[in-house]
Design a protein around this motif. Structure first.
Motif, mmCIF file in Angstrom:
data_model
loop_
_atom_site.group_PDB
_atom_site.id
_atom_site.type_symbol
_atom_site.label_atom_id
_atom_site.label_comp_id
_atom_site.label_asym_id
_atom_site.label_seq_id
_atom_site.Cartn_x
_atom_site.Cartn_y
_atom_site.Cartn_z
ATOM 1 N N ALA A 90 35.813 33.946 53.935
ATOM 2 C CA ALA A 90 36.773 32.905 54.316
ATOM 3 C C ALA A 90 37.654 32.513 53.138
ATOM 4 O O ALA A 90 38.888 32.432 53.258
ATOM 5 N N ALA A 91 37.045 32.273 51.978
ATOM 6 C CA ALA A 91 37.818 31.881 50.801
ATOM 7 C C ALA A 91 38.719 33.010 50.328
ATOM 8 O O ALA A 91 39.874 32.787 49.940
ATOM 9 N N ALA A 92 38.209 34.244 50.367
ATOM 10 C CA ALA A 92 39.008 35.386 49.921
ATOM 11 C C ALA A 92 40.183 35.630 50.860
ATOM 12 O O ALA A 92 41.300 35.935 50.414
ATOM 13 N N THR A 93 39.950 35.502 52.151
ATOM 14 C CA THR A 93 41.028 35.688 53.123
ATOM 15 C C THR A 93 42.103 34.624 52.948
ATOM 16 O O THR A 93 43.310 34.921 52.984
ATOM 17 N N ARG A 94 41.688 33.394 52.751
ATOM 18 C CA ARG A 94 42.658 32.310 52.548
ATOM 19 C C ARG A 94 43.490 32.538 51.293
ATOM 20 O O ARG A 94 44.718 32.393 51.306
ATOM 21 N N TRP A 95 42.819 32.919 50.209
ATOM 22 C CA TRP A 95 43.544 33.173 48.958
ATOM 23 C C TRP A 95 44.546 34.310 49.135
ATOM 24 O O TRP A 95 45.702 34.212 48.705
ATOM 25 N N ALA A 96 44.119 35.403 49.766
ATOM 26 C CA ALA A 96 45.004 36.561 49.948
ATOM 27 C C ALA A 96 46.176 36.221 50.862
ATOM 28 O O ALA A 96 47.326 36.591 50.575
ATOM 29 N N ASP A 137 37.438 40.687 51.750
ATOM 30 C CA ASP A 137 35.991 40.703 51.976
ATOM 31 C C ASP A 137 35.226 39.818 51.002
ATOM 32 O O ASP A 137 34.154 39.308 51.331
ATOM 33 N N ASN A 138 35.715 39.690 49.782
ATOM 34 C CA ASN A 138 35.077 38.815 48.797
ATOM 35 C C ASN A 138 36.109 38.455 47.728
ATOM 36 O O ASN A 138 37.269 38.857 47.814
ATOM 37 N N LEU A 139 35.671 37.719 46.710
ATOM 38 C CA LEU A 139 36.597 37.159 45.723
ATOM 39 C C LEU A 139 36.726 38.007 44.458
ATOM 40 O O LEU A 139 37.305 37.562 43.477
ATOM 41 N N VAL A 140 36.234 39.214 44.486
ATOM 42 C CA VAL A 140 36.252 40.032 43.271
ATOM 43 C C VAL A 140 37.677 40.314 42.805
ATOM 44 O O VAL A 140 37.986 40.171 41.613
ATOM 45 N N PHE A 141 38.550 40.724 43.725
ATOM 46 C CA PHE A 141 39.921 41.012 43.295
ATOM 47 C C PHE A 141 40.584 39.748 42.769
ATOM 48 O O PHE A 141 41.294 39.802 41.757
ATOM 49 N N ARG A 142 40.391 38.642 43.429
ATOM 50 C CA ARG A 142 40.979 37.384 42.940
ATOM 51 C C ARG A 142 40.541 37.103 41.504
ATOM 52 O O ARG A 142 41.376 36.792 40.643
ATOM 53 N N GLU A 143 39.256 37.204 41.241
ATOM 54 C CA GLU A 143 38.736 36.912 39.906
ATOM 55 C C GLU A 143 39.309 37.859 38.864
ATOM 56 O O GLU A 143 39.649 37.444 37.750
ATOM 57 N N GLU A 197 49.864 42.210 52.861
ATOM 58 C CA GLU A 197 49.159 42.181 54.149
ATOM 59 C C GLU A 197 49.402 43.480 54.879
ATOM 60 O O GLU A 197 50.510 44.008 54.892
ATOM 61 N N TYR A 198 48.342 44.035 55.471
ATOM 62 C CA TYR A 198 48.486 45.275 56.233
ATOM 63 C C TYR A 198 47.561 45.217 57.432
ATOM 64 O O TYR A 198 46.337 45.294 57.282
ATOM 65 N N MET A 199 48.149 45.027 58.614
ATOM 66 C CA MET A 199 47.418 45.030 59.880
ATOM 67 C C MET A 199 46.219 44.079 59.857
ATOM 68 O O MET A 199 45.106 44.416 60.236
ATOM 69 N N GLY A 200 46.475 42.849 59.371
ATOM 70 C CA GLY A 200 45.442 41.825 59.370
ATOM 71 C C GLY A 200 44.490 41.890 58.195
ATOM 72 O O GLY A 200 43.609 41.034 58.074
ATOM 73 N N LYS A 201 44.645 42.892 57.331
ATOM 74 C CA LYS A 201 43.839 42.991 56.127
ATOM 75 C C LYS A 201 44.756 42.884 54.913
ATOM 76 O O LYS A 201 45.973 42.789 55.050
#
Length: 265
Positions: A36-42, A224-230, A242-246
């Motif tokens: 949820a947090a990763a999706t919101r950030w992205a 899926d998770n916050l690794v890329f954000r970090e 964004e690509y097809m909901g991902k």
């Protein structure tokens, strides 16, 4: 059939350790805790990849789009055979971007993890052929729910591109040890394999000593998770598409260099 295939593949000594680790990570570590947090950030940072590409180099972006259409058309009979056999290896996801980046960066060495049917692999290889330089090293592990799963890895990769390609199928941890040898430098890295935090963190940690000065890292499914954000927030520059909901994440000094050329022009 999938249960029988799992049991049969688990009986193979080279498969069992990787299969066990994948199942354990799914069950114990989980795959939903940060979604949820990763999706919101992205989603808050996502840009339109087509607009970005056209702003960088409109002609080259069109070339990538034309390649994508051509590949989808030529691969249709093979995809239909897979569907008829009940095999789902996923479709093309953002391959215009990989083709485009490969053409721009002109890497002598690129690394990808996660091949599946070979859509992304084909994009990178076709761009390398157009560049007249480059070799792609791919890491994967057979989809053990299928019988004889090795035959499906890179199923769609055209035969005339395979001389630019080295494929390893022992799983990322073993494959990257063989790919990232001392002194190796990689300009383009595409991560699309183990989507867990543990898998992503291992990839970033293992590849760090081998990053070329102007490298670019592309990571799929960053929601899926916050690794890329970090990782990205510790870098000077990154992009999210964004690509097809991902969501696809991209970072590295090569990205900033590409964009500086555009603004300077």
């Amino acid at each position: 059939m999938s249960i029988r295939a799992v049991v049969r593949n688990a009986a193979r000594p080279a498969y069992l350790p990787v299969m066990t680790r994948k199942i354990w990570l799914r069950m114990v570590v989980g795959h939903e805790r940060e979604r949820a947090a990763a999706t919101r950030w992205a989603s808050e940072r996502a840009e339109n990849v087509n607009e970005w590409g056209k702003n960088i180099d409109a002609a080259l972006w069109r070339e990538g789009e034309e390649f994508t259409k051509s590949l989808a058309e030529s691969a249709r009979p093979q995809v239909q055979r897979l569907v008829a056999a009940g095999v789902d290896l996923g479709g093309p996801g953002g391959i215009e971007l990989l083709y485009f980046l490969t053409r721009l960066l002109r890497p002598t060495m690129a690394v990808e993890t996660g091949v599946a049917a070979g859509w992304s692999t084909s994009a990178i290889l076709a761009a390398m052929r157009a560049n007249g330089v480059g070799h792609l090293h791919s890491s994967d592990f057979p989809f053990f729910r299928l019988p004889d799963p090795e035959r499906y890895i890179g199923y769609l990769v055209p035969g005339d591109l395979r001389d630019l390609w080295t494929l390893r199928i022992k799983g990322d941890r073993r494959n990257l040890e063989e790919i990232l040898l001392p002194g190796t430098e990689v300009s383009l890295l595409h991560y699309d394999s183990d989507k867990t935090r543990n898998g992503r963190e291992f990839f970033l940690r293992r590849s760090r000593p081998h990053l070329a000065e102007n490298h670019v890292i592309v990571m799929d499914d960053i929601q899926d998770n916050l690794v890329f954000r970090e990782y990205a927030e510790a870098q000077p520059h990154f992009r999210v598409f964004e690509y097809m909901g991902k969501y696809i994440g991209m970072t590295g000094p090569g990205l900033a260099a590409v964009e500086r050329k555009t603004s300077a022009g």
